[in-house]
Design an enzyme around this catalytic site. Structure first.
Site, PDB file in Angstrom:
ATOM      1  N   CYS A 122       0.804  -1.221   0.000  1.00 39.38           N
ATOM      2  CA  CYS A 122       0.000   0.000   0.000  1.00 39.38           C
ATOM      3  C   CYS A 122       0.839   1.274   0.000  1.00 39.38           C
ATOM      4  O   CYS A 122       0.311   2.360  -0.248  1.00 39.38           O
ATOM      5  CB  CYS A 122      -0.929   0.014   1.209  1.00 39.38           C
ATOM      6  N   HIS A 265      -3.159   6.965   3.599  1.00 42.65           N
ATOM      7  CA  HIS A 265      -3.665   5.723   3.020  1.00 42.65           C
ATOM      8  C   HIS A 265      -5.035   5.445   3.630  1.00 42.65           C
ATOM      9  O   HIS A 265      -5.216   5.545   4.848  1.00 42.65           O
ATOM     10  CB  HIS A 265      -2.704   4.575   3.331  1.00 42.65           C
ATOM     11  N   ASN A 295     -10.746   0.610   0.543  1.00 43.30           N
ATOM     12  CA  ASN A 295      -9.290   0.561   0.605  1.00 43.30           C
ATOM     13  C   ASN A 295      -8.792   0.049  -0.748  1.00 43.30           C
ATOM     14  O   ASN A 295      -8.995  -1.108  -1.092  1.00 43.30           O
ATOM     15  CB  ASN A 295      -8.860  -0.370   1.738  1.00 43.30           C
TER      16      ASN A 295
END
Length: 338
Positions: A122, A265, A295
């Protein structure tokens, strides 16, 4: 690691773009699938809807579409890029790298533009940003296209109520320029840490050489699903985040209070809430897109950046930070002046 103030590197964001997959999936779909009361999934993960890619919407296809938008906003043709870097958490295929497939999608097969991947789950966008800044500083590159195309839905366990509804597919792209022509735009600091005691908390065991087809089709299929120990991940991240943030801003040489925005994030609603409270952020300081995107792994940070710029929340001259955590367990952050 040395935490002295680091020298700023001239770096400008010329354009950003996104691609939204065709299939909108509201949280009510998961309520029905799991036999939960209406609104349960929304309350559980803090997401109204996410988008899933159809068969033709590969990671490279979506990344190239996002790149077209970023290049249009930058007023540039793809052929003037010095490099194409893909930062997806999971590649489209094992070989070749996804960036090569993006180059082909952009019609640049005969261009010889170098194309390669950066795998930092990520945090790929932030890690690639740091590497690109170094190349700008040495004069190796002048303009670079960063892309992130993610198809998280390909590896989800649809019976896992903690993770299946948390993720979404999509793509983002950013065109970067370095050198003295960038005016006052700067990369002020970056910082990354890895705490590998959390390496087993988020993982996909298949897809590399650890779990193989020779181990049996059923074992391979099971190992191809995303596995996450949410509580353990959250606990370790919460413990290590404050010190990480302190070290990041020490490198930047500015207090966090002077930032216009914090672009995180979009890990989960709980993680975003914790970040807001732990850092004592004022209302509206945190850029949030989780509720209608989910996400999106490595696409999450550049996509949140795109929305912040597109909505006018970040303007030329603003100082802001991008931060996040990823599998490993790793943290990364960057402080910039737009």
């Amino acid at each position: 690691m040395d935490q002295d103030i680091t020298p700023a590197i001239p770096l400008r964001i010329l354009g950003t773009g996104e691609y939204v997959p065709s299939r909108r999936v509201p949280s009510e779909n998961f309520d029905q699938r799991w036999g939960k009361p209406a609104g349960w999934t929304r309350r559980h993960v803090g997401i109204d809807c996410r988008y899933f890619a159809d068969a033709g919407e590969t990671a490279s296809f979506m990344a190239a579409r996002a790149a077209h938008e970023a290049l249009r906003r930058a007023g540039l043709e793809a052929g003037v890029m010095d490099a194409i870097i893909s930062v997806g958490s999971v590649p489209e295929q094992a070989i070749p790298c996804t960036a090569a497939l993006v180059q082909r999608q952009l019609g640049l097969s005969a261009s010889t533009i170098p194309a390669f991947d950066v795998n930092a789950t990520c945090l790929g966008f932030l890690v690639a940003l740091d590497l690109v800044a170094g190349a700008f500083a040495t004069g190796r590159f002048r303009r670079v296209l960063l892309v992130a195309g993610e198809v998280a839905s390909a590896g989800l366990d649809w019976n896992d109520t903690d993770t299946a509804a948390l993720f979404g597919d999509g793509a983002a792209a950013v065109v970067l320029e370095g050198g003295p022509q960038t005016s006052d735009s700067r990369l002020l600091a970056t910082h990354m840490e890895t705490h590998s005691e959390g390496a087993g908390f988020c993982q996909v065991r298949a897809g590399g050489t650890r779990v193989r087809l020779d181990d049996g089709v059923d074992a391979y299929a099971e190992a191809s699903k995303f596995e996450m120990s949410g509580k353990a991940t959250y606990r370790l991240a919460a413990q290590r985040l404050p010190d990480f943030m302190r070290r990041l801003f020490a490198r930047a040489g500015i207090p966090m209070e002077e930032l216009r925005k914090l672009v995180p994030h979009q890990a989960s609603a709980k993680a975003l809430d914790h970040l807001e409270v732990a850092l004592r952020l004022p209302p509206g300081a945190l850029v949030r897109i989780l509720a209608d995107h989910g996400n999106q792994m490595a696409a999450s940070i550049p996509l949140a950046l795109h929305h912040a710029i597109d909505r006018g929340e970040l303007r030329q001259g603003d100082r802001f930070a991008m931060v996040g955590s990823g599998a490993g367990l790793s943290f990364a952050g960057a402080v910039l002046r737009l």
